[in-house]
Design an enzyme around this catalytic site. Sequence first.
Site, PDB file in Angstrom:
ATOM      1  N   CYS A   4      -4.629   2.125  -3.761  1.00 21.85           N
ATOM      2  CA  CYS A   4      -3.432   2.737  -3.164  1.00 21.85           C
ATOM      3  C   CYS A   4      -2.226   1.803  -3.332  1.00 21.85           C
ATOM      4  O   CYS A   4      -1.423   1.636  -2.405  1.00 21.85           O
ATOM      5  CB  CYS A   4      -3.628   3.077  -1.693  1.00 21.85           C
ATOM      6  N   HIS A   9       0.875  -1.174   0.000  1.00 24.93           N
ATOM      7  CA  HIS A   9       0.000   0.000   0.000  1.00 24.93           C
ATOM      8  C   HIS A   9       0.918   1.231   0.000  1.00 24.93           C
ATOM      9  O   HIS A   9       2.028   1.178   0.528  1.00 24.93           O
ATOM     10  CB  HIS A   9      -0.830  -0.048   1.289  1.00 24.93           C
ATOM     11  N   LYS A  56     -10.200  -0.925  10.309  1.00 20.74           N
ATOM     12  CA  LYS A  56     -10.372  -2.141   9.506  1.00 20.74           C
ATOM     13  C   LYS A  56     -10.675  -3.340  10.400  1.00 20.74           C
ATOM     14  O   LYS A  56     -10.909  -4.444   9.913  1.00 20.74           O
ATOM     15  CB  LYS A  56      -9.110  -2.405   8.679  1.00 20.74           C
ATOM     16  N   GLN A  93      -4.000  -5.193   7.279  1.00 20.50           N
ATOM     17  CA  GLN A  93      -4.941  -6.172   6.717  1.00 20.50           C
ATOM     18  C   GLN A  93      -4.832  -7.534   7.392  1.00 20.50           C
ATOM     19  O   GLN A  93      -5.610  -8.435   7.078  1.00 20.50           O
ATOM     20  CB  GLN A  93      -4.711  -6.322   5.202  1.00 20.50           C
ATOM     21  N   ASP A 107       3.550  -3.849   8.141  1.00 22.26           N
ATOM     22  CA  ASP A 107       2.249  -3.194   8.040  1.00 22.26           C
ATOM     23  C   ASP A 107       1.180  -4.254   8.326  1.00 22.26           C
ATOM     24  O   ASP A 107       0.934  -5.148   7.509  1.00 22.26           O
ATOM     25  CB  ASP A 107       2.107  -2.622   6.613  1.00 22.26           C
TER      26      ASP A 107
HETATM   27  N1  PLP Z   1      -1.645  -0.422   4.712  1.00 19.16           N
HETATM   28  C1  PLP Z   1      -2.557  -1.217   4.139  1.00 19.16           C
HETATM   29  C2  PLP Z   1      -2.148  -2.589   3.685  1.00 19.16           C
HETATM   30  C3  PLP Z   1      -3.862  -0.773   3.964  1.00 19.16           C
HETATM   31  O1  PLP Z   1      -4.775  -1.570   3.387  1.00 19.16           O
HETATM   32  C4  PLP Z   1      -4.209   0.523   4.414  1.00 19.16           C
HETATM   33  C5  PLP Z   1      -5.574   1.059   4.216  1.00 19.16           C
HETATM   34  O2  PLP Z   1      -6.199   0.839   3.189  1.00 19.16           O
HETATM   35  C6  PLP Z   1      -3.229   1.315   5.020  1.00 19.16           C
HETATM   36  C7  PLP Z   1      -1.953   0.800   5.148  1.00 19.16           C
HETATM   37  C8  PLP Z   1      -3.520   2.682   5.515  1.00 19.16           C
HETATM   38  O3  PLP Z   1      -4.311   2.639   6.651  1.00 19.16           O
HETATM   39  P1  PLP Z   1      -4.871   3.988   7.284  1.00 19.16           P
HETATM   40  O4  PLP Z   1      -5.394   4.817   6.141  1.00 19.16           O
HETATM   41  O5  PLP Z   1      -5.950   3.538   8.190  1.00 19.16           O
HETATM   42  O6  PLP Z   1      -3.758   4.661   7.979  1.00 19.16           O
END
Ligand code: PLP
Length: 413
Positions: free
Chosen positions: A371, A130, A233, A210, A207
């Site tokens: 993203c 992401h 999430k 997910q 990260d």
């Molecule tokens: N990393 C991953 C794999 C994601 O799916 C997302 C959100 O879609 C994020 C980071 C970013 O999360 P946040 O916007 O809640 O900070």
Amino acid sequence: MNAQTSAQAFDIRRVRADFPLLARTVHGKPLVYFDNANTSQKPLAVIEAVDRHYREHNANVSRAVHLLGEEATTAYEGARDTLARFIHAPSRDELVLTSGTTQAANLVAYSFVLPRLKPGDAILTTTMEHHANIVPWQIVAARAGATVKAAPIDERGELIVEKFIELLTPEVKLACVTHVSNVLGTVNPVRELAKACRERGIPLFVDGSQAMPHRPVDVQALGCDFYALTGHKMLAPTGTGALWAKKEHLEAMPPFFGGGEMIREVKFSGTTFAAPPHRFEAGTPNIAGFAGVAAAIAYYDALGFDAVRAHERALLDHATAQLREVPGLRLFGEANDKEPVISFLVEGAQATDLATLLDLEGVAVRSGHHCAHPLMQFYGVPATLRASLAFYNTHEEVDAFVAALLKVRRLLR
Ligand code: PLP
């Protein structure tokens, strides 16, 4: 409990009754919410925890001696304890509460990596990340004259582990990987990657955005250095999240944001800072949101991940099998170990057109680049459709989604 008994113990009707939004209609059709990787729906327990906070306990944290102030502080610090236990952190003080994964990654970028980077250094990430696990590293790398490298994946959407390890060269000051891909559902072998990183003295940032909604996470067993998560999430309110980091790293990190709550003493001749984690929590946090985080975790605890995983596995298998039968459908992400996230395209139809028509049928899926531009570039497509499932979804919803897809596909021909 084996998968079958836990699936039987899982009363989907009772679970769904906990999520008021699932009962609504969209464009006159029953809602099929398959955009869970974007944000999950919230159970009543979470909604009520936020409501109760504002009705009964609202005050600022760590500032007031009055009872409400104490109650608000207890709720906020209690969420830290709950989260620390949930991810098996060795200490609650290793948990920095943030607005989500994005803030957690930026904290690591500015406060941990930037001071360590010199020209010629590198940060290693992967092709399936992401943007939150790419762009913060690019920004600080550019400031320091360093670069960001990406470990490759294969056509099935699996990380090529040997390549990742090969790229762990001495100039790498931080390695980064997603635990679970938000586009492909791929589960990465974090333990193995963490071991390779440790052997080379390279810290690993994971990260966990997910992964947290689908599987139990034990940061000590994973063996990484940093683990970022986002509350919204995983049933909790938006604007909540956390960074877990090893104590030695947090202690060595200068503050990123300055302001109230994060100081020991402020003088014009110089300011001293609070110990971690408060050093990294300037300003008034999302107190009500974190009351919701504690309630979300209590919900997962009551449900149990065995039941969640068995039901989600069955849904993923059912949906994948049906989608494979749709003529002209291309699946992205066929990793051996994957969570219930299904990306696909249908020949002759734009992803956004399909998503718009599916919405008219009551089916909420996401279309776009998710993203993850570099991943789209890898597959040579501008966008995909993504159906991302949660434990409160049903087999009937999968059937309704596939029927709607077949119907709207015909309309586009
Ligand atoms: N990393 C991953 C794999 C994601 O799916 C997302 C959100 O879609 C994020 C980071 C970013 O999360 P946040 O916007 O809640 O900070």
